[in-house]
Every structure is written in C-alpha cells, then in structure tokens.
Design an enzyme around this catalytic site. Structure first.
Site, PDB file in Angstrom:
ATOM      1  CG  ASN A  11      -1.864   1.276   1.940  1.00 53.45           C
ATOM      2  OD1 ASN A  11      -2.207   2.080   0.870  1.00 53.45           O
ATOM      3  ND2 ASN A  11      -2.158   1.436   2.093  1.00 53.45           N
ATOM      4  CD1 TRP A  12       3.543   0.173  -2.679  1.00 56.71           C
ATOM      5  CD2 TRP A  12       3.068   1.932  -5.091  1.00 56.71           C
ATOM      6  NE1 TRP A  12       4.146   0.538  -3.145  1.00 56.71           N
ATOM      7  CE2 TRP A  12       3.936   1.062  -4.712  1.00 56.71           C
ATOM      8  CE3 TRP A  12       3.911   2.796  -6.031  1.00 56.71           C
ATOM      9  CZ2 TRP A  12       4.647   0.849  -6.855  1.00 56.71           C
ATOM     10  CZ3 TRP A  12       4.108   2.551  -7.190  1.00 56.71           C
ATOM     11  CH2 TRP A  12       4.141   1.217  -7.121  1.00 56.71           C
ATOM     12  CG  HIS A  99      -5.935   1.808   5.028  1.00 53.57           C
ATOM     13  ND1 HIS A  99      -5.436   2.784   6.447  1.00 53.57           N
ATOM     14  CD2 HIS A  99      -4.690   0.435   4.594  1.00 53.57           C
ATOM     15  CE1 HIS A  99      -4.587   2.494   6.130  1.00 53.57           C
ATOM     16  NE2 HIS A  99      -4.018   1.313   6.132  1.00 53.57           N
ATOM     17  N   GLY A 177       2.304   2.080  10.915  1.00 55.57           N
ATOM     18  CA  GLY A 177       3.419   3.431  10.458  1.00 55.57           C
ATOM     19  C   GLY A 177       3.855   4.109  11.667  1.00 55.57           C
ATOM     20  CB  SER A 217       5.199  -1.361  12.362  1.00 54.72           C
ATOM     21  OG  SER A 217       5.018  -0.073  12.802  1.00 54.72           O
ATOM     22  N   GLY A 238       2.998  -0.699   4.336  1.00 51.57           N
ATOM     23  CA  GLY A 238       2.750   0.133   4.135  1.00 51.57           C
ATOM     24  C   GLY A 238       4.111   0.836   3.473  1.00 51.57           C
ATOM     25  N   GLY A 239       5.076   0.971   4.933  1.00 52.45           N
ATOM     26  CA  GLY A 239       5.962   1.876   4.455  1.00 52.45           C
ATOM     27  C   GLY A 239       6.896   1.346   4.210  1.00 52.45           C
TER      28      GLY A 239
HETATM   29  C1  PEP Z   1      -0.587   0.111   6.096  1.00 52.03           C
HETATM   30  O1  PEP Z   1      -0.565   0.360   5.302  1.00 52.03           O
HETATM   31  O2  PEP Z   1      -1.937  -1.172   5.488  1.00 52.03           O
HETATM   32  C2  PEP Z   1       0.416  -0.741   7.054  1.00 52.03           C
HETATM   33  C3  PEP Z   1       0.149  -1.658   7.679  1.00 52.03           C
HETATM   34  O3  PEP Z   1       1.076   0.654   7.196  1.00 52.03           O
HETATM   35  P1  PEP Z   1       2.780   0.274   7.907  1.00 52.03           P
HETATM   36  O4  PEP Z   1       2.813  -0.922   7.177  1.00 52.03           O
HETATM   37  O5  PEP Z   1       3.903   1.423   7.255  1.00 52.03           O
HETATM   38  O6  PEP Z   1       2.457   0.438   8.904  1.00 52.03           O
END
Ligand code: PEP
Length: 258
Positions: A11-12, A99, A177, A217, A238-239
């Site tokens: 997920n950008w 989300h 995040g 994360s 995400g990240g």
């Molecule tokens: C997400 O955007 O769904 C997510 C889990 O982000 P991150 O991996 O950055 O925690």
C-alpha cells in the site's frame, strides 16, 4: 501459514511521483522474477494506476494492480470520487476498503465501509476489507469485539458466493506506521478469532478459504515469524512497500513461511 496461498499487498498510500512509482514497480517486478506460490498486489495512488499498470502488463508480471479506495456509486455528481468501473478500466482487480487511515483520518464510518465493500464485491472485483482496534480499545480489552463488529458490519448482506473474492486485513491501528508490531502470538490470536466470526457468517468451508493478512509495521526482519502463524496468510505492507528490496524480502518471507 497454511494451505491458503499467501497474499502480500504493498500500500503506497499518498507517496511516490510518476517517475518513482515507475522505478518502484520495476524494482518489485525484477525482484520477484521466478518466485511462485504467492499472490502480490501493489496499490499506487490513483494518478499512477495507468503508468504502473502498463509497466506490469509490458513486463508480463503476475503482480496485480490494486486501488487504495473506490466510491460505491456507479457514476454521477460525486466530485473527486472514483468509481469501480473507472478502476476496472485502468486494470485494477483488487480494492482496499476500511483502511484505518480512511476510517480514522478521513472519517469513514461503518456505513460507508460497508457500502464500499459491497460495491467492490458486487462489481466482481476482489476486496481487502481492513479491520483493527485502536490503542485505547486494545487497552480496554476490546480488540476482539471491535474486530468482530467491523467484520460483521463490513460484510452485512454479502453473500457466501462472493467471499472467495474477499481478503480480510487485520491491522491494529496502533501498529500502522508506528514501528510497533503486534507480536506473532497476538496477531494469531486476533486473526483466529476473526476466522471464527467468518465461520459463523459463512460456514467452515468458506471461512477456511478466506485469507486474513496482518498489517502494521511489517518489515523484512519480522515478516517470517508473523507469516508462520497458522491464521496469518500474508500481509498488507505500508512503509516497507516503498523500497523494492524491502518489499521483495517480505514477499520472499511469505513464500518461505508457507
Ligand atoms: C498499512 O498501510 O496498511 C500499513 C500496515 O502500514 P505500515 O506497514 O507502514 O504500518
């Protein structure tokens, strides 16, 4: 991991520009050449769907094109919104709903999440319905009841015939995040209980086929242990999806844990 084929989504969010989105997807494609036994999707921002989609097509990649959101009405006076027909036209096959950033930053309530989830599945696309508790809810011991409510409300009136196109992403809000990750045991416990809710709604056969991702994360260093849990069928990233080598390492961890 189980007999369910792992599914990893990148997920950008509201990141990248046209050039960096192009080089990111090229890096993902190159890093995954020859890798089998896993489904992978990337979710670029709307303006780059066509660019990323055409690179995936040109390279004959099995990586799927996903959308971070969609509106539930088919067309009309909804300024700024994007319909499912438009997304399909751009090559999108899978759409995120619920989300936590849309729920808690953009203010989407359960009714909207439900309408979107239903619209995605009614349109014949795949849906990843995201659920998860906030920190205060966890501290009050309400993790499982929050997840149950979000799953039940999100899937209201969704018939069993459609749930083979459904994935649930369990994403504890406090882990998204933040660098904090649910322990593998906590993720497993929450996801096993989500599967119980799915069993109650759709029966054991359907529920045992629905994939439940973990998100929050996930990094190359913690992915393998998370994906080794029996009810953790991959991850929504995400990240760490913004750097091709990190994302590819996470996909490889899912294959290794399968
Ligand atoms: C997400 O955007 O769904 C997510 C889990 O982000 P991150 O991996 O950055 O925690």
């Amino acid at each position: 991991m189980t007999t369910r084929r792992p599914f990893i989504g990148g997920n950008w969010k509201m990141n990248t520009e046209r050039a960096s989105a192009s080089s990111l997807v090229r890096g993902v494609i190159d890093g995954l050449v020859g890798l089998q036994g896993v489904d992978v999707a990337v979710f670029p921002p709307f303006p780059y769907l066509l660019t990323v989609g055409s690179i995936l097509r040109e390279r004959g990649s099995a990586v799927r094109l996903g959308a971070q959101d969609a509106y539930f009405e088919p067309d009309g006076a909804f300024t700024g919104e994007v319909s499912l027909a438009m997304l399909r036209d751009c090559g999108v096959s899978v759409v995120l709903t619920g989300h936590s950033e849309r729920r808690h930053i953009l203010g989407e309530g359960e009714t909207i999440v439900h309408l979107k989830t239903k619209a995605v599945l009614d349109a014949g696309l795949e849906c990843i319905l995201c659920v998860g508790e906030k920190l205060d809810e966890r501290e009050e011991g309400r993790t499982d009841s929050v997840n149950e409510e979000q799953v039940r409300l999100g899937l209201r009136d969704v018939p069993a015939e459609q749930v083979d196109r459904l994935t649930i992403a369990y994403e504890p809000v406090w882990a998204i995040g933040t660098g904090r990750t649910a322990s593998p045991a906590d993720a497993q416990d929450a996801q096993m209980k989500i599967r119980r809710v799915l069993t109650d709604l759709y029966g054991k056969d359907h529920a045992s086929r629905i994939r439940i991702m973990y998100g929050g994360s996930v990094k190359a260093s913690n992915a393998r242990e998370l994906f080794a849990q029996p009810d953790v069928d991959g991850g929504l990233i995400g990240g760490a999806s913004l750097k091709a080598s990190d994302f590819v390492a996470i996909v490889r961890a899912a294959v290794a844990g399968a």
